[in-house]
Design a protein around this motif. Structure first.
Motif, short mmCIF file in Angstrom:
data_model
loop_
_atom_site.label_atom_id
_atom_site.label_comp_id
_atom_site.label_asym_id
_atom_site.label_seq_id
_atom_site.Cartn_x
_atom_site.Cartn_y
_atom_site.Cartn_z
N LYS A 264 1.55 7.03 -6.69
CA LYS A 264 0.55 8.08 -6.88
C LYS A 264 1.16 9.45 -6.64
O LYS A 264 0.91 10.40 -7.38
CB LYS A 264 -0.63 7.86 -5.93
N ASP A 265 1.97 9.56 -5.57
CA ASP A 265 2.63 10.83 -5.26
C ASP A 265 3.55 11.25 -6.41
O ASP A 265 3.56 12.43 -6.81
CB ASP A 265 3.45 10.71 -3.97
N THR B 223 0.83 -1.20 0.00
CA THR B 223 0.00 0.00 0.00
C THR B 223 0.86 1.25 0.00
O THR B 223 0.57 2.23 -0.68
CB THR B 223 -0.94 0.02 1.22
N ALA B 224 1.95 1.20 0.78
CA ALA B 224 2.86 2.34 0.81
C ALA B 224 3.50 2.57 -0.55
O ALA B 224 3.64 3.71 -1.01
CB ALA B 224 3.94 2.11 1.86
N ASN B 225 3.89 1.47 -1.24
CA ASN B 225 4.48 1.59 -2.57
C ASN B 225 3.48 2.18 -3.56
O ASN B 225 3.83 3.01 -4.40
CB ASN B 225 4.95 0.22 -3.07
N GLU B 226 2.23 1.74 -3.45
CA GLU B 226 1.18 2.25 -4.33
C GLU B 226 0.99 3.74 -4.11
O GLU B 226 0.86 4.51 -5.05
CB GLU B 226 -0.13 1.49 -4.05
N GLN B 227 0.98 4.16 -2.84
CA GLN B 227 0.84 5.58 -2.53
C GLN B 227 2.04 6.36 -3.06
O GLN B 227 1.89 7.47 -3.58
CB GLN B 227 0.71 5.78 -1.01
N ALA C 82 8.25 12.46 1.55
CA ALA C 82 7.42 12.08 0.39
C ALA C 82 7.96 12.72 -0.88
O ALA C 82 7.95 12.09 -1.95
CB ALA C 82 5.97 12.48 0.63
N ALA D 226 0.70 15.64 -0.73
CA ALA D 226 1.56 14.72 0.02
C ALA D 226 3.03 15.07 -0.13
O ALA D 226 3.83 14.89 0.79
CB ALA D 226 1.31 13.28 -0.42
N ARG E 222 1.47 12.49 -9.39
CA ARG E 222 0.91 13.84 -9.15
C ARG E 222 1.99 14.91 -9.24
O ARG E 222 1.76 16.00 -9.79
CB ARG E 222 0.23 13.87 -7.79
#
Length: 201
Positions: free
Chosen positions: A126-127, A119-123, A165, A159, A130
């Motif tokens: 996404k960061d 989940t952290a990798n997926e986020q 991040a 983020a 963006r």
């Protein structure tokens, strides 16, 4: 379904266990029953413990969830003990109950890895996506090829306004050759901008 016979049986068994008097000593202190593993259950537990321990190495499956993984074998033993008590079996904890405990502990271990790592990798992706969009939009609007790190942190997407991040997103984009980074500036790959943008300083 209208009827859940197994659930009703499960609830009745729990109720009967909860109705048992607590084991107390002469001083009013709890004196819980001590459980032991049969030899085959012990072997099962050792094999599970060693398999998980092996994957705690730097390149192992559970390297990123070491805190959870290091407790997994103990949790498997506790689950096996719960199954043993629930069954109402006399004697030592069986290999079957230990195997069940290990299976459930392993499932939760993979879930922990999925939650904390995948989940952290997926986020993180996404960061990065963006930030990529924001950098290109910023350069097009301001007719430039680079953005200061300070501006990216102050005005960039939500983020990535946090240092850690931002660093992660920049590393992801640099690996894809979409940007080049130095101490003060983020330089956007000119190929990502409209024709003629290469000449803009």
């Amino acid at each position: 379904p209208d009827c859940w016979p197994c659930l009703e049986k499960f609830q009745k068994r729990l109720s009967s266990l909860l109705a048992l008097p607590l084991p107390m000593d002469n001083h009013g202190c709890l004196q819980p029953r001590e459980l032991s593993l049969c030899q085959s259950a012990r072997n099962e537990w050792i094999a599970y413990h060693d398999a998980v321990e092996k994957e705690l190495a730097a390149d192992g499956e559970f390297a990123d969830v070491g805190d959870v993984a290091s407790k997994s074998a103990d949790n498997a033993a506790r689950l096996a003990a719960c199954f043993h008590v629930f069954d109402g079996t006399d004697g030592d904890i069986s290999q079957d109950n230990m195997r069940r405990g290990c299976a459930i502990a392993l499932w939760h271990l993979y879930e922990a890895r999925r939650f904390f790592v995948d989940t952290a990798n997926e986020q993180g992706l996404k960061d990065a996506s963006r930030l990529d969009s924001w950098l290109i939009r910023h350069c097009r609007t301001n007719q430039c090829l680079r953005v200061s790190r300070k501006d990216a942190m102050q005005f960039g997407p939500g983020a990535t306004r946090k240092k850690e991040a931002l660093q992660s997103a920049l590393a992801e984009l640099a690996a894809l050759h979409r940007i080049r980074v130095n101490d003060a500036f983020i330089e956007v790959n000119p190929a990502l901008l409209p024709m003629g943008q290469e000449a803009v300083q």
